[in-house]
Design an enzyme around this catalytic site. Structure first.
Site, PDB file in Angstrom:
ATOM      1  N   ASP A   1       0.245   6.599 -13.771  1.00  0.00           N
ATOM      2  CA  ASP A   1      -1.429   6.267 -13.836  1.00  0.00           C
ATOM      3  C   ASP A   1      -1.754   7.178 -13.822  1.00  0.00           C
ATOM      4  O   ASP A   1      -2.134   8.697 -13.577  1.00  0.00           O
ATOM      5  CB  ASP A   1      -0.988   5.954 -12.128  1.00  0.00           C
TER       6      ASP A   1
ATOM      7  N   ASP B   1      -4.903   1.982  -1.714  1.00  0.00           N
ATOM      8  CA  ASP B   1      -4.706   3.563  -1.682  1.00  0.00           C
ATOM      9  C   ASP B   1      -4.783   4.126  -0.398  1.00  0.00           C
ATOM     10  O   ASP B   1      -5.689   3.342  -0.022  1.00  0.00           O
ATOM     11  CB  ASP B   1      -5.135   3.642  -2.390  1.00  0.00           C
TER      12      ASP B   1
ATOM     13  N   GLU C   1      -5.265   7.494   1.726  1.00  0.00           N
ATOM     14  CA  GLU C   1      -5.121   9.014   1.613  1.00  0.00           C
ATOM     15  C   GLU C   1      -6.438   9.230   2.304  1.00  0.00           C
ATOM     16  O   GLU C   1      -7.876   9.004   2.373  1.00  0.00           O
ATOM     17  CB  GLU C   1      -4.830   8.820   0.269  1.00  0.00           C
TER      18      GLU C   1
END
Length: 219
Positions: free
Chosen positions: A23, A116, A118
């Site tokens: 990625d 995502d 995080e």
């Protein structure tokens, strides 16, 4: 997510067989993806939803290029959404809508939309954070989109609590930069007994003159 077996080329990892992918937010041309495929990289995950609430048009073009280059030979071409948490951001569900519609409107085919999770601008209220994730997942399901979660033990513990298992039914893209293309050091959390993908190295110079990439593996 589709799975294809392959022999691991000479890429400096210990396994005799694996499925490797990258990625990156760097632009990759069609010929670049063809080169990557020829060098043993068989899946790509492109950023589409950005942490500022915008759409990454470069990521969408990468997804289109990846599909064009590899045709039916690519193991998977996926997308990810890095959610926005600033005061002016759209709701969790609207961010999913914006991301998926941008992909569909561009004719960019993708398999899984990874969410995502995080540590970046999430609030301190874990209950609110849990609901945000549940809302994103629910919107994916309502749009017929296959969904997965990108996170690791530390991020999960901080954002929603290490034992919260509200989305454990969905695949885990595990971020742990230990340099090992395997699941050997995985410690269960959040209801996951094992990951589906391991992001094992970050910000390395990619093959085929591709800019900095993150290295990923699945068995």
């Amino acid at each position: 997510m589709n799975r294809l077996a392959l022999l691991l080329l000479a890429l400096g990892v210990a396994q005799s067989s694996a499925t490797l992918g990258i990625d990156t937010i760097a632009s990759i041309s069609t010929s670049g993806f063809q080169c990557l495929k020829n060098n043993g990289y068989w899946f790509y995950i492109g950023r589409v939803g950005q942490s500022n609430g915008g759409i990454d048009q470069g990521g969408i073009q990468n997804i289109k290029n990846a599909n064009s280059a590899v045709l039916s030979c690519m193991g998977a071409v996926d997308a990810y959404l890095f959610p926005c948490h600033s005061s002016g951001c759209a709701s969790a569900k609207q961010q999913v809508i914006n991301t998926v519609n941008a992909l569909h409107n561009a004719g960019a085919k993708f398999g899984t939309l990874w969410l995502d999770v995080e540590i970046y601008n999430w609030g301190s209220d874990q209950g609110t954070n849990r609901q945000f994730i549940l809302d994103m997942v629910a919107q994916c399901k309502s749009m017929g989109v296959t969904v997965g979660i990108y996170t690791n033990n530390n991020n999960w513990s901080s954002i929603v609590g290490i034992n919260w298992n509200g989305v454990a039914a969905y695949p885990l893209w595990w971020a742990n930069y230990n340099g090992a293309a395997n699941f050997n050091n995985f410690v269960p959390f959040g209801g996951w007994s094992k990951p589906s993908i391991h992001q094992y190295q970050g910000d390395v110079k990619g093959a085929c003159s591709v800019g900095n990439v993150d290295m990923n593996w699945y068995p």
